[in-house]
Design an enzyme around this catalytic site. Structure first.
Site, short mmCIF file in Angstrom:
data_model
loop_
_atom_site.label_atom_id
_atom_site.label_comp_id
_atom_site.label_asym_id
_atom_site.label_seq_id
_atom_site.Cartn_x
_atom_site.Cartn_y
_atom_site.Cartn_z
N THR A 105 -7.52 9.45 -2.15
CA THR A 105 -8.63 10.40 -2.16
C THR A 105 -8.82 11.03 -3.54
OG1 THR A 105 -7.90 10.98 0.07
CG2 THR A 105 -9.62 12.34 -0.90
N TYR A 130 -10.71 6.06 -4.08
CA TYR A 130 -11.70 6.00 -3.00
C TYR A 130 -13.13 5.72 -3.50
CZ TYR A 130 -8.95 7.84 1.01
OH TYR A 130 -8.07 8.00 2.05
N HIS A 190 0.85 -1.20 0.00
CA HIS A 190 0.00 0.00 0.00
C HIS A 190 0.88 1.24 0.00
CE1 HIS A 190 -3.98 1.90 1.31
NE2 HIS A 190 -3.12 2.90 1.43
N ARG A 229 -14.64 11.10 3.30
CA ARG A 229 -14.08 11.48 2.01
C ARG A 229 -14.46 10.49 0.91
NH1 ARG A 229 -8.08 11.41 4.06
NH2 ARG A 229 -9.08 9.75 5.29
N ARG A 242 -6.10 2.60 13.22
CA ARG A 242 -6.26 4.05 13.30
C ARG A 242 -7.12 4.49 14.48
NH1 ARG A 242 -7.91 5.89 7.88
NH2 ARG A 242 -7.55 7.91 8.83
N ASP A 264 1.58 3.00 3.75
CA ASP A 264 0.79 4.12 3.25
C ASP A 264 1.71 5.27 2.85
OD1 ASP A 264 -1.50 5.39 2.42
OD2 ASP A 264 -2.18 5.97 4.42
N HIS A 303 1.58 5.04 -2.18
CA HIS A 303 1.18 6.03 -3.18
C HIS A 303 2.43 6.43 -3.97
CE1 HIS A 303 -2.88 6.53 -1.45
NE2 HIS A 303 -2.26 6.27 -0.30
N GLU A 349 -5.94 16.96 0.32
CA GLU A 349 -7.10 17.31 1.13
C GLU A 349 -7.05 18.75 1.63
OE1 GLU A 349 -5.35 14.49 1.52
OE2 GLU A 349 -6.59 12.82 2.20
N SER A 363 -0.76 11.50 1.91
CA SER A 363 -0.84 12.47 3.01
C SER A 363 -1.45 11.77 4.22
CB SER A 363 -1.70 13.67 2.61
OG SER A 363 -3.04 13.26 2.39
#
Length: 388
Positions: free
Chosen positions: A100, A131, A62, A164, A228, A284, A64, A71, A288
């Site tokens: 996102t 998303y 995972h 989101r 989280r 991740d 990016h 955001e 962001s």
């Protein structure tokens, strides 16, 4: 050819001191002793592994890779990750994805970045989509992307229980999971629906409903970010006990809030006698890390980095876990789950992806697909546009 001599090997099991012979991009021979002929033999680079530990190259499912975020406005779009961000942190295989933003970031750019990183020396794959549901694809469907595009192995990250996201219905998720599974069956890929879990009130409930009201196997579902908050962490244990698979985010820290560090949740899961092979970890990185208040207002924005993967391994060991157990969620577990038959293990016939650690578990050397990428703590190979 590379010969690593007298090194302590964790495959990720501890198998003692060995010599490892690498030919092209494969591990060809592991033995107590390997002798190289003096004459009429190809040149072999010899690495003295004395005082070092060899572990499999890390698999981060995972990341990016071509940036994320946004955001907080266009100025908060995070940059693409260069090659050494991966290699200096021991990541030799990664799966890139959108998040996102599926508008200013797109699948064409994601696949192109994956191909660039592969060309530069690491192994790359992609999740298709972002998303939203319906989600963004390159062909006319997620099934088409999985079947027709070699880099794409499944769908993600689809946002669930997050303000989101697009709040997909139960039917939406079931349909998407079916499309993903069938795409995987046709193409002999994992066909996994990879779901981002936010701080929403429902938590994992939509995934429980998906399992209860469909015939989708657990092997085709992977929720992530489950450390989280306390609700998701508790639900994750319940989901694992049902037979599910979960991904824990190494980039999430316990900073006095409701979150748990990856090593903390992993240790808690193991105390429940749950198999570590049902747990994966990922960073991740490149995305962001936004923080929102109770009204949904953005209060802080940071960026994830791949370094948190090895941090999690070290922290797990500090918590009393063995090296093998600490490595499983970043090596053999994701390799098995994602159907990478030659990854995640130091064994003959496997890809030559190895990380050599010093006595403090700092990364000394990285070999990716048989090529030295990092040695003596410094990069030997840089990305095309990286400064030397």
């Amino acid at each position: 050819m590379i010969l690593i001599k007298n090194i302590e090997v964790f495959d990720p099991r501890s198998i003692g001191k060995k010599n490892i012979l690498i030919c092209y991009d494969k591990i060809t021979y592991i033995s107590q002793s390997i002798s190289i002929p003096d004459k009429n033999f190809p040149q072999v680079e010899i690495i003295d592994g004395s005082g070092l530990k060899a572990i499999p190259g890390l698999i981060d499912l995972h990341i990016h890779i071509n940036g994320g975020g946004g955001e907080g406005g266009f100025q908060n779009r995070t940059p693409e990750l260069n090659l050494t961000k991966f290699t200096l942190n021991g990541v030799t295989t990664c799966i890139g994805l959108l998040g996102t933003d599926g508008i200013t970031r797109n699948m064409g750019g994601l696949v192109a970045k994956a191909r660039a990183l592969q060309k530069e020396g690491i192994t790359t794959y992609c999740w298709t989509g972002c998303y939203d549901v319906p989600t963004r694809t390159l062909t006319d469907s997620v099934r088409g992307d999985i079947v027709a595009i070699d880099k794409i192995i499944g769908v993600g990250e689809i946002a669930v229980s997050d303000h989101r996201g697009s709040h997909p219905s139960e039917e939406d998720l079931i349909h998407l999971a079916c499309e993903t599974r069938v795409g995987g069956l046709i193409s002999d890929k994992c066909g996994v629906l990879h779901m981002h879990l936010g701080d929403g009130k429902k938590g994992l409930t939509p995934i429980f409903d998906l399992i209860d009201n469909s015939d989708i196997p657990f092997e085709n579902l992977l929720p992530t970010h489950l450390n989280r908050n306390s609700l998701l962490s508790k639900q994750a244990i319940e989901y694992l006990k049902m037979g599910g698979f979960t991904d824990i985010t190494t980039g999430i820290r316990n900073n006095g809030n409701d979150a748990m560090s990856s090593s903390q949740l992993y240790s808690t899961i193991l105390k429940e006698n749950i198999s570590p092979y049902h747990v994966t970890m990922s960073s991740d990185a490149g995305g962001s890390m936004p923080f929102f208040d109770c009204k949904g207002n953005l209060t802080k924005l940071t960026i994830g980095m791949p370094s948190t993967d090895m941090d999690s391994v070290r922290e797990s060991i500090e918590r009393g876990l063995s090296m093998e157990t600490a490595l499983i969620p970043l090596t053999i577990s994701p390799a098995k789950f994602l159907k990478f038959p030659h990854k995640g293990k130091i064994a003959e016939g496997y890809d030559a992806d190895l990380v050599l650690l010093d006595s403090k578990l700092n990364i000394h050397t990285v070999i990716s697909r048989g090529k030295l990428m990092v040695q003596n703590y410094k990069p030997l190979v840089y990305g095309t546009f990286e400064a030397r």
